[in-house]
Scaffold this active site. Structure first.
Site, short mmCIF file in Angstrom:
data_model
loop_
_atom_site.label_atom_id
_atom_site.label_comp_id
_atom_site.label_asym_id
_atom_site.label_seq_id
_atom_site.Cartn_x
_atom_site.Cartn_y
_atom_site.Cartn_z
N LYS A 72 -23.44 33.87 18.16
CA LYS A 72 -23.94 35.08 18.19
C LYS A 72 -22.84 36.18 18.07
O LYS A 72 -21.96 35.94 18.09
CB LYS A 72 -24.77 35.62 19.46
CG LYS A 72 -25.81 34.56 19.89
CD LYS A 72 -26.92 34.76 18.79
CE LYS A 72 -27.92 33.65 19.07
NZ LYS A 72 -28.84 33.55 18.14
N SER A 122 -30.52 32.27 12.77
CA SER A 122 -30.20 33.41 13.50
C SER A 122 -29.11 34.19 13.27
O SER A 122 -29.04 35.51 13.51
CB SER A 122 -30.23 32.91 15.04
OG SER A 122 -28.92 32.57 15.21
#
Length: 194
Positions: A103, A57
């Protein structure tokens, strides 16, 4: 003046440590080991720790198996800024999930964040994202205002469904951010500040 010693003459025998002296040395060594272990555990829990990336990701910035040095002080003693790479508790853990995600912060409290044809907009203005996937999915995400005490986070991999992030679970509460990634340690050919 020292007397010459002939070759082959046995040297004087060295005195052997007494059992009490040996116990004191062992006791001192054991105390040192306990103190070192306590310091390492304290630093790992409250200051710095090592984190290993799982999943895709955050590509192209981070890859599976990359080692990160993470500051555990983020949010408490160190403010969180736009562009920071953070570690957070997974708001919706899935089966097999390690319980944490890595993230990038793209929206601070009060910001309005949206995606238009894959382009990130913050407060109505396009955001240049040199770190993100070069050819993001042409996705739209309705404008949302980030609540006080929350952060909007995205993975750098913007291919369709490549990252579970604030598009899936909304802005994350500041208390769910457990650290800020400071350095990429491994592999050495990509090591450096994030």
């Amino acid at each position: 003046m020292t007397e010459p010693v002939a070759a082959g003459t046995p040297a004087e025998p060295q005195p052997q440590p007494r059992p009490a002296a040996r116990r004191r040395e062992l006791s001192a060594l054991l105390r040192t080991a306990v103190v070192v272990a306590a310091v390492v555990l304290f630093l790992n829990r409250f200051v710095l720790n090592l984190s290993i990336v799982e999943g895709d990701s955050m590509q192209p910035t981070l890859h599976p198996g990359d080692w990160l040095l993470v500051s555990r002080l983020a949010g408490d003693a160190l403010p969180i800024h736009l562009g920071d790479v953070v570690i957070l508790r997974d708001p919706r853990p899935e089966d097999g999930s390690p319980g944490y995600l890595v993230k990038r912060v793209v929206g601070l409290p009060g910001d309005v964040v949206e995606l238009r044809q894959g382009q990130l907009l913050r407060n109505g203005l396009p955001v240049p994202e040199l770190y993100a996937d070069r050819a993001p999915a042409l996705e739209n995400f309705q404008a949302v205002q980030v609540e006080p005490g929350h952060y909007f986070v995205l993975g750098d991999n913007r291919q369709w469904r490549a990252s579970r992030d604030s598009r899936t679970f909304g802005a994350v509460d500041a208390s769910d951010i457990t650290g800020r990634a400071e350095l990429l340690l491994w592999p050495l050919d990509h090591a450096g500040r994030l």
